[in-house]
Motif scaffolding. Structure first.
Motif, PDB file in Angstrom:
ATOM      1  N   GLU A   1      -7.286  -0.423  -6.068  1.00  0.00           N
ATOM      2  CA  GLU A   1      -8.504  -1.142  -6.156  1.00  0.00           C
ATOM      3  C   GLU A   1      -9.090  -1.634  -4.944  1.00  0.00           C
ATOM      4  N   ASP A   2      -8.190  -1.886  -3.886  1.00  0.00           N
ATOM      5  CA  ASP A   2      -8.632  -2.270  -2.664  1.00  0.00           C
ATOM      6  C   ASP A   2      -7.742  -1.447  -1.636  1.00  0.00           C
ATOM      7  N   PRO A   3      -8.404  -1.032  -0.662  1.00  0.00           N
ATOM      8  CA  PRO A   3      -7.904  -0.499   0.483  1.00  0.00           C
ATOM      9  C   PRO A   3      -7.318  -1.346   1.615  1.00  0.00           C
ATOM     10  N   LEU A   4      -7.541  -2.489   1.279  1.00  0.00           N
ATOM     11  CA  LEU A   4      -6.755  -3.476   2.364  1.00  0.00           C
ATOM     12  C   LEU A   4      -5.126  -3.695   2.217  1.00  0.00           C
TER      13      LEU A   4
ATOM     14  N   GLY B   1       0.711  -1.211  -0.058  1.00  0.00           N
ATOM     15  CA  GLY B   1       0.027  -0.079   0.092  1.00  0.00           C
ATOM     16  C   GLY B   1       0.745   1.239   0.217  1.00  0.00           C
ATOM     17  N   SER B   2       1.993   1.095   0.013  1.00  0.00           N
ATOM     18  CA  SER B   2       2.958   2.359   0.190  1.00  0.00           C
ATOM     19  C   SER B   2       2.996   3.026  -0.989  1.00  0.00           C
ATOM     20  N   GLU B   3       3.224   2.177  -2.270  1.00  0.00           N
ATOM     21  CA  GLU B   3       3.341   2.899  -3.317  1.00  0.00           C
ATOM     22  C   GLU B   3       2.017   3.546  -4.033  1.00  0.00           C
ATOM     23  N   THR B   4       1.040   3.007  -3.711  1.00  0.00           N
ATOM     24  CA  THR B   4      -0.424   3.566  -4.193  1.00  0.00           C
ATOM     25  C   THR B   4      -0.761   4.509  -3.181  1.00  0.00           C
ATOM     26  N   GLY B   5      -0.274   4.949  -2.065  1.00  0.00           N
ATOM     27  CA  GLY B   5      -0.631   6.068  -1.235  1.00  0.00           C
ATOM     28  C   GLY B   5      -1.893   5.656  -0.249  1.00  0.00           C
ATOM     29  N   THR B   6      -1.950   4.139  -0.152  1.00  0.00           N
ATOM     30  CA  THR B   6      -3.020   3.671   0.455  1.00  0.00           C
ATOM     31  C   THR B   6      -2.702   3.701   2.100  1.00  0.00           C
ATOM     32  N   ARG B   7      -1.475   3.636   2.372  1.00  0.00           N
ATOM     33  CA  ARG B   7      -0.980   3.844   3.773  1.00  0.00           C
ATOM     34  C   ARG B   7       0.426   4.399   4.056  1.00  0.00           C
TER      35      ARG B   7
END
Length: 181
Positions: free
Chosen positions: A82-85, A54-60
């Motif tokens: 696609e998925d915030p998990l 999730g680091s690369e997509t900015g999710t976390r």
């Protein structure tokens, strides 16, 4: 070897981020090997996490946001998630760095679950010219933005103590790459 590093313009950060590309000719249709270095430039020990799920997509957090620019056009960037998990962040995902020490946050050979930056590893320049490879590293935000969406509880207390040792920074590193036919 080309390299570049930049800060956020505020007070001196405790961390520097550098992008490097190997010497030699970079060709159309071949991914450019980009290496990342995170260095402790302070006089105290710090902790820094590598690239996590999730680091690369900015999710976390931490966010490691790569992009590739040709002229004024962004030609490669992470997809919209696609998925915030995202999985849990664990103590072994952090690297303790003494003054002057560095690590590659994409190196999978260590104890953590660091991931490659797929934007850099998968992009193949499609024509000759100058390309700019950028990486924004962001460790700013609330504790909840660090935590995984499942399986976090067994690691929460130890991770929270490590978060207090992570410098809060937003840094940008850039390197220009000339691509030939």
């Amino acid at each position: 070897m080309a390299e570049a590093v930049d800060g956020d313009g505020g007070e001196s950060p405790a961390v520097a981020v550098t992008l490097r590309v190997g010497p030699g000719t970079h060709r159309v249709g071949v991914p450019v090997e980009v290496r990342v270095e995170v260095r402790n430039v302070s006089s105290a020990q710090i902790c820094m996490p590598g690239v996590l799920d999730g680091s690369e997509t900015g999710t976390r957090l931490p966010r490691y946001r790569p992009s590739v620019v040709r002229g004024d056009e962004i030609v490669a960037a992470p997809p919209v998630p696609e998925d915030p998990l995202v999985g849990p962040v664990r103590p072994e995902d952090f690297r303790r760095l003494g003054p002057g020490e560095q690590f590659d946050p994409t190196d999978r050979s260590g104890p953590g679950t660091h991931l490659p930056l797929s934007t850099f590893t998968s992009y193949r320049p499609d024509r000759p010219g100058r390309y700019r490879y950028d990486l924004v590293v962001d460790t700013t935000g609330s504790e909840d933005l660090w935590m995984g969406r499942f399986g976090q509880e067994p690691h929460r207390a130890s991770v929270v103590s490590l978060l207090h040792q992570v410098p809060e920074v937003v840094l940008t590193a850039t390197v220009d790459v000339d691509v030939e036919p």
